[in-house]
Scaffold this active site. Structure first.
Site, PDB file in Angstrom:
ATOM      1  N   GLU A 180      36.914  30.486  33.209  1.00 26.47           N
ATOM      2  CA  GLU A 180      38.209  31.046  33.584  1.00 26.47           C
ATOM      3  C   GLU A 180      38.305  32.419  32.940  1.00 26.47           C
ATOM      4  OE1 GLU A 180      40.450  31.567  35.898  1.00 26.47           O
ATOM      5  OE2 GLU A 180      40.490  29.370  35.983  1.00 26.47           O
TER       6      GLU A 180
ATOM      7  N   CYS B 190      39.946  26.483  39.725  1.00 28.13           N
ATOM      8  CA  CYS B 190      38.587  26.324  39.211  1.00 28.13           C
ATOM      9  C   CYS B 190      37.677  27.004  40.211  1.00 28.13           C
ATOM     10  CB  CYS B 190      38.226  24.842  39.072  1.00 28.13           C
ATOM     11  SG  CYS B 190      36.526  24.576  38.513  1.00 28.13           S
TER      12      CYS B 190
END
Length: 236
Positions: free
Chosen positions: A106, A2
């Protein structure tokens, strides 16, 4: 991993979501659309009586580190090895926090290149990523408080996108994650069965409650922090 996330809600929404007395702290949060490592991030801890909100620098610097340079390499901590890594072991036992977000980014590999996606809850609500924090004392005696976001294996939504995702806690599990009772802070917490419920929280969040949308490549630059970063686009 992340490596970028968003928190676009208002200060008032944050205070209500985490049951924090608005008179206990001066407002510091503004909607953010492209939060990046080494920046200050909003975090929630429990002081033994109530939830507290504040800011931590993203990138964990262990209390015993010689210098703060390691922080940029410790933005994420793998859930599977928390108790094996010296930098994360004691924070997992004693210094757990929540990192509020309403989305994270992402990058998915495609024939045309890497396509950024914003992943969020279908409900659109704030969620809490499981975090750890620590405090490093600078040579001149100043405190540097930092954090890391814990990651786990991907759920079925994330699997085609990336091989890791942040540990997202259900609202009903947040109090347990922040719990600072003596049973979770003993001299040998690793041997305590009381920690098993915490370990059980380190798993992928249900995919059916999440969604992913392609967004503009402007999020590639940390200089861009506007609403355009989260606007869904049609993937080419």
């Amino acid at each position: 991993m992340c490596g970028r996330f968003t928190l676009t809600v208002t200060w008032e929404e944050l205070m209500m979501r985490y049951l924090i007395d608005p008179e206990s702290v001066s407002p510091f949060h503004m909607p953010r659309y492209n939060i990046a490592p080494t920046q200050m991030v909003t975090a929630i801890i429990h002081d033994g009586r109530s939830n507290r909100i504040g800011q931590l620098q993203w990138g964990l610097v262990p209390s015993w580190a010689k210098d703060p340079s390691a922080g940029s390499k410790m933005i994420n901590a793998r859930s599977e090895t928390l108790e094996e890594k010296p930098a994360y072991r004691m924070p997992f036992y004693r210094k757990r926090c929540l990192i509020p977000a309403d989305g994270f980014y992402e990058w998915q590999k495609t024939d045309a290149g890497k396509q950024p996606l914003r992943i969020s809850m279908r409900s659109g609500r704030i969620f809490s990523m499981a975090g750890l924090y620590d405090t490093w004392i600078t040579p001149d005696g100043q405190k540097l408080s930092t954090c890391t976001i814990i990651t786990t294996e991907p759920n079925t939504l994330m699997e085609p996108i990336h091989n890791r995702m942040p540990v997202i806690l259900r609202p009903e599990d947040e109090a347990l994650w922040l719990d600072r009772s003596p049973a979770l802070e003993g001299s040998d917490p690793g041997a305590s069965s009381a920690l098993e419920p915490l370990r059980e929280l380190l798993k992928p969040y249900p995919a059916e409650e999440m969604q992913a949308h392609p967004v503009s490549t402007i999020v590639n630059s940390v200089k861009n922090d506007t609403e355009e970063c989260i606007r869904s686009i049609t993937s080419s």
